[in-house]
Scaffold this motif. Structure first.
Motif, PDB file in Angstrom:
ATOM      1  N   ARG A 167       0.828  -1.212   0.000  1.00 38.57           N
ATOM      2  CA  ARG A 167       0.000   0.000   0.000  1.00 38.57           C
ATOM      3  C   ARG A 167       0.856   1.253   0.000  1.00 38.57           C
ATOM      4  NH1 ARG A 167      -4.047  -2.169   4.506  1.00 38.57           N
ATOM      5  NH2 ARG A 167      -5.385  -3.440   3.180  1.00 38.57           N
ATOM      6  N   ALA A 168       1.904   1.261   0.796  1.00 39.68           N
ATOM      7  CA  ALA A 168       2.797   2.420   0.856  1.00 39.68           C
ATOM      8  C   ALA A 168       3.495   2.627  -0.481  1.00 39.68           C
ATOM      9  CB  ALA A 168       3.820   2.240   1.973  1.00 39.68           C
ATOM     10  N   ASP A 169       3.946   1.546  -1.106  1.00 40.61           N
ATOM     11  CA  ASP A 169       4.605   1.658  -2.407  1.00 40.61           C
ATOM     12  C   ASP A 169       3.643   2.173  -3.478  1.00 40.61           C
ATOM     13  OD1 ASP A 169       6.928   0.725  -1.262  1.00 40.61           O
ATOM     14  OD2 ASP A 169       6.718  -1.326  -2.039  1.00 40.61           O
ATOM     15  N   ALA A 170       2.410   1.691  -3.456  1.00 38.68           N
ATOM     16  CA  ALA A 170       1.413   2.133  -4.426  1.00 38.68           C
ATOM     17  C   ALA A 170       1.091   3.619  -4.223  1.00 38.68           C
ATOM     18  CB  ALA A 170       0.144   1.296  -4.304  1.00 38.68           C
ATOM     19  N   SER A 171       0.962   4.023  -2.974  1.00 37.51           N
ATOM     20  CA  SER A 171       0.682   5.424  -2.683  1.00 37.51           C
ATOM     21  C   SER A 171       1.819   6.316  -3.157  1.00 37.51           C
ATOM     22  CB  SER A 171       0.470   5.603  -1.178  1.00 37.51           C
ATOM     23  OG  SER A 171       0.268   6.955  -0.865  1.00 37.51           O
ATOM     24  N   LEU A 172       3.039   5.881  -2.940  1.00 38.98           N
ATOM     25  CA  LEU A 172       4.204   6.637  -3.384  1.00 38.98           C
ATOM     26  C   LEU A 172       4.238   6.741  -4.907  1.00 38.98           C
ATOM     27  CD1 LEU A 172       6.760   8.083  -2.450  1.00 38.98           C
ATOM     28  CD2 LEU A 172       7.939   5.904  -2.595  1.00 38.98           C
ATOM     29  N   ALA A 173       3.899   5.671  -5.591  1.00 39.21           N
ATOM     30  CA  ALA A 173       3.887   5.684  -7.058  1.00 39.21           C
ATOM     31  C   ALA A 173       2.837   6.653  -7.588  1.00 39.21           C
ATOM     32  CB  ALA A 173       3.640   4.283  -7.599  1.00 39.21           C
ATOM     33  N   VAL A 174       1.667   6.688  -6.964  1.00 43.20           N
ATOM     34  CA  VAL A 174       0.606   7.607  -7.379  1.00 43.20           C
ATOM     35  C   VAL A 174       1.040   9.049  -7.160  1.00 43.20           C
ATOM     36  CG1 VAL A 174      -1.731   8.402  -6.840  1.00 43.20           C
ATOM     37  CG2 VAL A 174      -1.262   5.969  -7.088  1.00 43.20           C
ATOM     38  N   MET A 175       1.649   9.328  -6.019  1.00 48.47           N
ATOM     39  CA  MET A 175       2.108  10.690  -5.731  1.00 48.47           C
ATOM     40  C   MET A 175       3.220  11.115  -6.699  1.00 48.47           C
ATOM     41  SD  MET A 175       0.186  11.917  -3.487  1.00 48.47           S
ATOM     42  CE  MET A 175       1.072  13.359  -2.964  1.00 48.47           C
ATOM     43  N   LYS A 176       4.101  10.201  -7.047  1.00 49.56           N
ATOM     44  CA  LYS A 176       5.173  10.512  -7.994  1.00 49.56           C
ATOM     45  C   LYS A 176       4.587  10.831  -9.363  1.00 49.56           C
ATOM     46  CE  LYS A 176       9.539   8.694  -9.745  1.00 49.56           C
ATOM     47  NZ  LYS A 176      10.478   7.572  -9.740  1.00 49.56           N
ATOM     48  N   ASN A 177       3.587  10.065  -9.765  1.00 51.28           N
ATOM     49  CA  ASN A 177       2.929  10.308 -11.045  1.00 51.28           C
ATOM     50  C   ASN A 177       2.238  11.674 -11.040  1.00 51.28           C
ATOM     51  OD1 ASN A 177       1.860  10.007 -13.556  1.00 51.28           O
ATOM     52  ND2 ASN A 177       0.434   8.385 -13.027  1.00 51.28           N
ATOM     53  N   ALA A 178       1.561  12.013  -9.955  1.00 52.40           N
ATOM     54  CA  ALA A 178       0.893  13.312  -9.849  1.00 52.40           C
ATOM     55  C   ALA A 178       1.905  14.450  -9.894  1.00 52.40           C
ATOM     56  CB  ALA A 178       0.072  13.375  -8.560  1.00 52.40           C
ATOM     57  N   LYS A 179       3.040  14.276  -9.239  1.00 45.76           N
ATOM     58  CA  LYS A 179       4.091  15.301  -9.240  1.00 45.76           C
ATOM     59  C   LYS A 179       4.630  15.507 -10.649  1.00 45.76           C
ATOM     60  CE  LYS A 179       8.753  16.069  -7.634  1.00 45.76           C
ATOM     61  NZ  LYS A 179       9.805  15.285  -8.202  1.00 45.76           N
ATOM     62  N   ASN A 180       4.897  14.422 -11.356  1.00 45.68           N
ATOM     63  CA  ASN A 180       5.403  14.521 -12.723  1.00 45.68           C
ATOM     64  C   ASN A 180       4.403  15.210 -13.642  1.00 45.68           C
ATOM     65  OD1 ASN A 180       7.797  13.279 -12.030  1.00 45.68           O
ATOM     66  ND2 ASN A 180       7.131  11.243 -12.674  1.00 45.68           N
ATOM     67  N   THR A 181       3.131  14.894 -13.485  1.00 46.81           N
ATOM     68  CA  THR A 181       2.085  15.524 -14.286  1.00 46.81           C
ATOM     69  C   THR A 181       2.021  17.020 -14.006  1.00 46.81           C
ATOM     70  OG1 THR A 181       0.808  13.469 -14.316  1.00 46.81           O
ATOM     71  CG2 THR A 181      -0.378  15.489 -14.831  1.00 46.81           C
ATOM     72  N   ALA A 182       2.088  17.405 -12.745  1.00 48.59           N
ATOM     73  CA  ALA A 182       2.050  18.826 -12.383  1.00 48.59           C
ATOM     74  C   ALA A 182       3.266  19.565 -12.940  1.00 48.59           C
ATOM     75  CB  ALA A 182       1.981  18.968 -10.871  1.00 48.59           C
ATOM     76  N   GLU A 183       4.425  18.941 -12.910  1.00 47.31           N
ATOM     77  CA  GLU A 183       5.627  19.570 -13.467  1.00 47.31           C
ATOM     78  C   GLU A 183       5.490  19.771 -14.975  1.00 47.31           C
ATOM     79  OE1 GLU A 183       8.832  17.028 -12.267  1.00 47.31           O
ATOM     80  OE2 GLU A 183       9.037  18.008 -10.313  1.00 47.31           O
ATOM     81  N   GLN A 184       4.954  18.784 -15.677  1.00 48.84           N
ATOM     82  CA  GLN A 184       4.771  18.901 -17.119  1.00 48.84           C
ATOM     83  C   GLN A 184       3.774  20.004 -17.453  1.00 48.84           C
ATOM     84  OE1 GLN A 184       3.583  14.991 -18.379  1.00 48.84           O
ATOM     85  NE2 GLN A 184       5.676  14.193 -18.404  1.00 48.84           N
ATOM     86  N   GLN A 185       2.682  20.069 -16.707  1.00 50.88           N
ATOM     87  CA  GLN A 185       1.686  21.097 -16.950  1.00 50.88           C
ATOM     88  C   GLN A 185       2.252  22.483 -16.656  1.00 50.88           C
ATOM     89  OE1 GLN A 185      -1.628  19.786 -14.553  1.00 50.88           O
ATOM     90  NE2 GLN A 185      -2.474  18.554 -16.205  1.00 50.88           N
ATOM     91  N   GLY A 186       3.077  22.584 -15.641  1.00 52.38           N
ATOM     92  CA  GLY A 186       3.713  23.865 -15.337  1.00 52.38           C
ATOM     93  C   GLY A 186       4.637  24.309 -16.451  1.00 52.38           C
ATOM     94  N   GLN A 187       5.427  23.389 -16.996  1.00 49.38           N
ATOM     95  CA  GLN A 187       6.317  23.731 -18.104  1.00 49.38           C
ATOM     96  C   GLN A 187       5.506  24.135 -19.338  1.00 49.38           C
ATOM     97  OE1 GLN A 187       9.594  24.123 -18.233  1.00 49.38           O
ATOM     98  NE2 GLN A 187       9.676  23.706 -16.051  1.00 49.38           N
ATOM     99  N   GLN A 188       4.415  23.444 -19.602  1.00 52.01           N
ATOM    100  CA  GLN A 188       3.572  23.790 -20.746  1.00 52.01           C
ATOM    101  C   GLN A 188       2.942  25.165 -20.550  1.00 52.01           C
ATOM    102  OE1 GLN A 188       0.902  20.451 -20.920  1.00 52.01           O
ATOM    103  NE2 GLN A 188       2.325  19.209 -22.121  1.00 52.01           N
ATOM    104  N   LEU A 189       2.546  25.476 -19.333  1.00 54.44           N
ATOM    105  CA  LEU A 189       1.963  26.783 -19.048  1.00 54.44           C
ATOM    106  C   LEU A 189       2.988  27.891 -19.263  1.00 54.44           C
ATOM    107  CD1 LEU A 189      -0.398  28.490 -17.998  1.00 54.44           C
ATOM    108  CD2 LEU A 189       0.434  28.055 -15.692  1.00 54.44           C
TER     109      LEU A 189
END
Length: 63
Positions: free
Chosen positions: A16-38
């Motif tokens: 569960r902890a590993d899955a939660s960490l993977a989801v948070m990492k994915n969300a962080k990467n998505t936010a970084e990409q959207q910020g660069q696009q903005l």
């Protein structure tokens, strides 16, 4: 609780902890990409300044 059951519980918690960490990492990467696009979009949309320094500084309004 015996050792086997405790081991299973601990393994499930780790999964569960590993899955939660993977989801948070994915969300962080998505936010970084959207910020660069903005930033790219904002840099492309900059309007060049007017050729005359006072052009567009005042608005005439009739009531």
């Amino acid at each position: 609780m015996d050792v086997a059951a405790a081991s299973v519980v601990m393994a499930n918690q780790q999964v569960r902890a590993d899955a939660s960490l993977a989801v948070m990492k994915n969300a962080k990467n998505t936010a970084e990409q959207q910020g660069q696009q903005l930033i790219e979009m904002l840099n492309q949309s900059q309007v060049p300044s007017a050729s005359h320094p006072t052009l567009g500084k005042a608005v005439d309004i009739k009531l």
